[in-house]
Design a protein around this motif. Sequence first.
Motif, PDB file in Angstrom:
ATOM      1  N   ARG A 109       0.711  -1.563   0.138  1.00 47.24           N
ATOM      2  CA  ARG A 109       0.119   0.229   0.144  1.00 47.24           C
ATOM      3  C   ARG A 109       1.197   1.284   0.432  1.00 47.24           C
ATOM      4  NH1 ARG A 109      -3.349  -3.323   3.300  1.00 47.24           N
ATOM      5  NH2 ARG A 109      -2.293  -2.905   4.742  1.00 47.24           N
ATOM      6  N   ALA A 110       2.066   1.229   0.442  1.00 45.86           N
ATOM      7  CA  ALA A 110       2.911   2.367   0.691  1.00 45.86           C
ATOM      8  C   ALA A 110       4.437   2.140  -0.621  1.00 45.86           C
ATOM      9  CB  ALA A 110       3.726   2.346   1.572  1.00 45.86           C
ATOM     10  N   CYS A 111       4.296   1.504  -0.731  1.00 41.96           N
ATOM     11  CA  CYS A 111       5.348   1.150  -2.715  1.00 41.96           C
ATOM     12  C   CYS A 111       5.186   2.196  -3.098  1.00 41.96           C
ATOM     13  CB  CYS A 111       4.848  -0.543  -2.483  1.00 41.96           C
ATOM     14  SG  CYS A 111       6.490  -0.253  -3.669  1.00 41.96           S
ATOM     15  N   LYS A 114       4.716   1.620  -6.299  1.00 41.53           N
ATOM     16  CA  LYS A 114       3.134   1.180  -6.872  1.00 41.53           C
ATOM     17  C   LYS A 114       3.224   2.150  -8.203  1.00 41.53           C
ATOM     18  CE  LYS A 114      -1.483   1.110  -5.904  1.00 41.53           C
ATOM     19  NZ  LYS A 114      -2.640   1.666  -4.791  1.00 41.53           N
ATOM     20  N   CYS A 116       1.323   3.322 -12.154  1.00 45.50           N
ATOM     21  CA  CYS A 116       0.167   4.766 -12.033  1.00 45.50           C
ATOM     22  C   CYS A 116      -0.007   3.856 -13.497  1.00 45.50           C
ATOM     23  CB  CYS A 116      -0.041   5.553 -12.037  1.00 45.50           C
ATOM     24  SG  CYS A 116       0.998   6.396 -10.613  1.00 45.50           S
ATOM     25  N   HIS A 195      -0.857   9.233  -9.362  1.00 46.04           N
ATOM     26  CA  HIS A 195       0.294   9.292  -8.289  1.00 46.04           C
ATOM     27  C   HIS A 195      -0.193   7.740  -7.807  1.00 46.04           C
ATOM     28  CE1 HIS A 195       2.221   9.738  -3.927  1.00 46.04           C
ATOM     29  NE2 HIS A 195       2.822  11.108  -4.980  1.00 46.04           N
ATOM     30  N   PRO A 196       0.604   7.149  -7.399  1.00 47.66           N
ATOM     31  CA  PRO A 196       0.455   5.613  -6.934  1.00 47.66           C
ATOM     32  C   PRO A 196       0.071   5.645  -4.998  1.00 47.66           C
ATOM     33  CG  PRO A 196       2.752   5.914  -6.729  1.00 47.66           C
ATOM     34  CD  PRO A 196       2.360   7.144  -7.299  1.00 47.66           C
ATOM     35  N   HIS A 197      -0.521   6.925  -4.581  1.00 50.06           N
ATOM     36  CA  HIS A 197      -0.444   6.920  -3.061  1.00 50.06           C
ATOM     37  C   HIS A 197      -1.961   8.114  -3.036  1.00 50.06           C
ATOM     38  CE1 HIS A 197       2.205   3.707  -2.650  1.00 50.06           C
ATOM     39  NE2 HIS A 197       3.175   4.497  -2.343  1.00 50.06           N
ATOM     40  N   GLN A 198      -3.004   7.716  -2.081  1.00 49.09           N
ATOM     41  CA  GLN A 198      -4.103   9.012  -2.534  1.00 49.09           C
ATOM     42  C   GLN A 198      -3.691   9.553  -1.002  1.00 49.09           C
ATOM     43  OE1 GLN A 198      -7.841   6.713  -2.630  1.00 49.09           O
ATOM     44  NE2 GLN A 198      -7.343   5.496  -4.788  1.00 49.09           N
ATOM     45  N   THR A 199      -2.614  10.001  -0.804  1.00 52.24           N
ATOM     46  CA  THR A 199      -2.298  10.897   0.654  1.00 52.24           C
ATOM     47  C   THR A 199      -1.909  12.063   0.195  1.00 52.24           C
ATOM     48  OG1 THR A 199       0.090   9.523   0.485  1.00 52.24           O
ATOM     49  CG2 THR A 199      -1.707   8.364   2.065  1.00 52.24           C
ATOM     50  N   ASP A 235      -4.446   6.659  -9.242  1.00 58.18           N
ATOM     51  CA  ASP A 235      -3.440   5.950  -9.852  1.00 58.18           C
ATOM     52  C   ASP A 235      -3.740   6.146 -10.958  1.00 58.18           C
ATOM     53  OD1 ASP A 235      -5.097   3.334  -9.613  1.00 58.18           O
ATOM     54  OD2 ASP A 235      -3.511   2.911  -7.703  1.00 58.18           O
TER      55      ASP A 235
END
Length: 276
Positions: A109-111, A114, A116, A195-199, A235
């Motif tokens: 999940r945090a990699c 990850k 797109c 972006h690979p993460h939604q943070t 992503d």
Amino acid sequence: MALPAKRKPLENVTVEDADTLDCGVCYRPLKPPVFQCAVGHAICSLCRDKMVASGMSQHCHVCRVPLIGGYQRCIALEKVLESISMPCANAAHGCGARPAHYDHGEHVRACPHKPCYCPADACGFAGSTAALLGHLAAAHGWPCTTDTRPWVCVKVNLRDGFNAVSVHASGQQHLFLLNVARSPFGRAISVSCVHPHQTVRFEVRLKYSRNENAHGGGVCRGHSQQSQFTVACTDLSGGPPSSEECFQFFLPKCVHPDFIRTIAATFEVLHVTISV
């Protein structure tokens, strides 16, 4: 008596029943410390603490054997769990990490590797944002604006369809897609960050202005509008957001006629927020 030499890691080992590595109560991967009853039924520390707090730790949750002294640590199983590692699901995209089985999901999940996905129809490309940016330009010929910085107003020439803008901030590259879609009344522009993460969330501003002399008589016709809004990250694994359902900017036909194919605008990143 001398200790035996440490054995080499076992490769290509298959766990036929992966459920045996899960907690018997919450069914999540077991992670040290692990506890067990006298028969050997395992439970994670979080569930054990909850059962103790609720007064339900007198009997095993599976076999109902009385727990004299409560659940006990299972050091042997903890060592087994700590010895099981597996490659990241993003190994094909450059990740060389091999997290423990119980940390695998959190790592993925945090990699940072990850991927797109390309938003083009029937295109299966997946990769980092840097690789995706090159793919959009080379494979699809979409307009790409690169080497921009936050808090700098960047001139963009938008065409119908997808337009890419690359912004470098805090040592990372952030890829924005500006999608221009025609409608009976004008053109709608939607903005999303790939972006690979939604943070990560961005506060951006899109601005348009147009002035021209009409009929050479010195009469000036002009229009100026801007919109400031928050952009979330995606992503694109589920496809691009629909510009018909959600757009942040609209240019009426009376302002920007259909025969003018390119929209000269400015795009600016105002603020970056990273949630933990």
